[in-house]
Design a protein around this motif. Structure first.
Motif, PDB file in Angstrom:
ATOM      1  N   TYR A 193       0.836  -1.199   0.000  1.00 22.48           N
ATOM      2  CA  TYR A 193       0.000   0.000   0.000  1.00 22.48           C
ATOM      3  C   TYR A 193       0.866   1.242   0.000  1.00 22.48           C
ATOM      4  CZ  TYR A 193      -4.138  -2.807   0.684  1.00 22.48           C
ATOM      5  OH  TYR A 193      -5.161  -3.690   0.494  1.00 22.48           O
ATOM      6  N   LEU A 194       0.435   2.244  -0.774  1.00 26.54           N
ATOM      7  CA  LEU A 194       1.190   3.479  -0.930  1.00 26.54           C
ATOM      8  C   LEU A 194       0.563   4.565  -0.063  1.00 26.54           C
ATOM      9  CD1 LEU A 194       3.577   4.557  -2.712  1.00 26.54           C
ATOM     10  CD2 LEU A 194       1.803   5.523  -4.199  1.00 26.54           C
ATOM     11  N   GLU A 195       1.348   5.128   0.837  1.00 25.56           N
ATOM     12  CA  GLU A 195       0.904   6.249   1.660  1.00 25.56           C
ATOM     13  C   GLU A 195       1.313   7.532   0.939  1.00 25.56           C
ATOM     14  OE1 GLU A 195       2.087   5.950   5.713  1.00 25.56           O
ATOM     15  OE2 GLU A 195       1.049   4.044   6.010  1.00 25.56           O
ATOM     16  N   ALA A 196       0.316   8.243   0.409  1.00 25.50           N
ATOM     17  CA  ALA A 196       0.586   9.382  -0.464  1.00 25.50           C
ATOM     18  C   ALA A 196      -0.157  10.614   0.040  1.00 25.50           C
ATOM     19  CB  ALA A 196       0.176   9.047  -1.898  1.00 25.50           C
ATOM     20  N   ASP A 197       0.176  11.056   1.251  1.00 24.77           N
ATOM     21  CA  ASP A 197      -0.490  12.229   1.812  1.00 24.77           C
ATOM     22  C   ASP A 197      -0.065  13.524   1.139  1.00 24.77           C
ATOM     23  OD1 ASP A 197       2.053  12.426   2.852  1.00 24.77           O
ATOM     24  OD2 ASP A 197       1.466  12.255   4.947  1.00 24.77           O
TER      25      ASP A 197
END
Length: 266
Positions: free
Chosen positions: A15-19
């Motif tokens: 999963y990509l955390e892209a805040d």
């Protein structure tokens, strides 16, 4: 308003955390600079440009910036994180924390969103054309401050625990909601155009719930308080009115005890 289009080109294995995918983070940056913004795949730091093709430059401010997200982003979290202005359009479905801690602007998700969307939302507009997962507009785990402002519109169904610890703002669900909607609420408004399951408004102190369909099990802490004709979301109808949750402590305003209000369409 300037538009930046980002298109998934290398889907993450994890999963990509892209805040950093928000008008606030993009504002004032060129496409090349946006590509260098940080993201995390699992716990491994990376850059936005590794996963997305980026076209267009952002506006000078968040208010002048629109982002369009294309491709499969079902494994991408935190889109629109803490956004304060501008627009963000997600053309498909996405993962958790969409619009979390959002303060302003407009966010449109054309597919489904997973759990924790609009966590502790303070302002702005979030529209979900598909279904919403659990904990929509709720407090962060371990916190008591849920959604306090803004508006959420879900055209499909919503999961459990939506509006938990809600303080203000408005949630409108076009379909059905699962259990524990507006648990511990101390303000805000929830409109359910479909059906609601059990434990609706449990431990609710203040706030308002409207249900146009059925309520599977009514909480015993809600007391009938007559009938009333109201216009809600452009629809006039007669509702049975209930006050509660009578098992909770309730404050007074000008000497009058304030309760939560639940309206069930007759």
């Amino acid at each position: 308003m300037e538009t930046v289009t980002i298109t998934m080109k290398n889907a993450p294995a994890l999963y990509l955390e892209a805040d950093t995918i928000s008008p606030d983070a993009f504002a004032g940056k060129s496409a090349a600079q946006i590509a260098e913004l940080p993201v995390f795949e699992g716990n491994v730091p990376s850059t936005l440009g590794k996963y997305f093709a980026i076209s267009g430059n952002a506006g000078a401010t968040a208010e002048d910036t629109k982002i369009v997200v294309k491709g499969d982003v079902k494994r991408v979290k935190y889109l629109g994180f803490k956004m304060t202005a501008g627009e963000l359009v997600i053309e498909g479905s996405t993962d958790q924390y969409v619009g979390a801690w959002m303060k302003g602007g407009k966010l449109l998700a054309k597919g489904d969103v997973a759990a924790f969307a609009a966590t502790a939302m303070k302002g702005g507009e979030l529209t979900i054309e598909g279904n919403a997962g659990n904990y929509l507009g709720a407090a962060y785990r371990g916190d008591w401050r849920g959604m306090s402002g803004g508006k959420i519109l879900v055209k499909g169904n919503a999961g459990s625990d939506i509006g938990m610890y809600m303080l203000g703002g408005e949630i409108v669900v076009g379909g059905n909601v699962d259990v524990h909607a507006m648990t511990h609420a101390e303000g805000g408004k929830l409109v359910v155009k479909g059906n609601a399951k059990s434990k609706l408004g449990g431990q609710m102190v203040e706030g308002t719930i409207f249900v146009f369909g059925t309520i599977e099990v009514m909480m015993p802490g809600f007391k009938p308080d007559g009938e009333v004709e109201l216009e809600v979301e452009g629809r006039k109808a007669t509702f049975a009115h209930f006050i509660g949750d009578l098992g909770e402590r309730h404050k007074k305003k000008k000497g009058v005890v304030v309760y939560g209000n639940l309206y069930k369409k007759l």
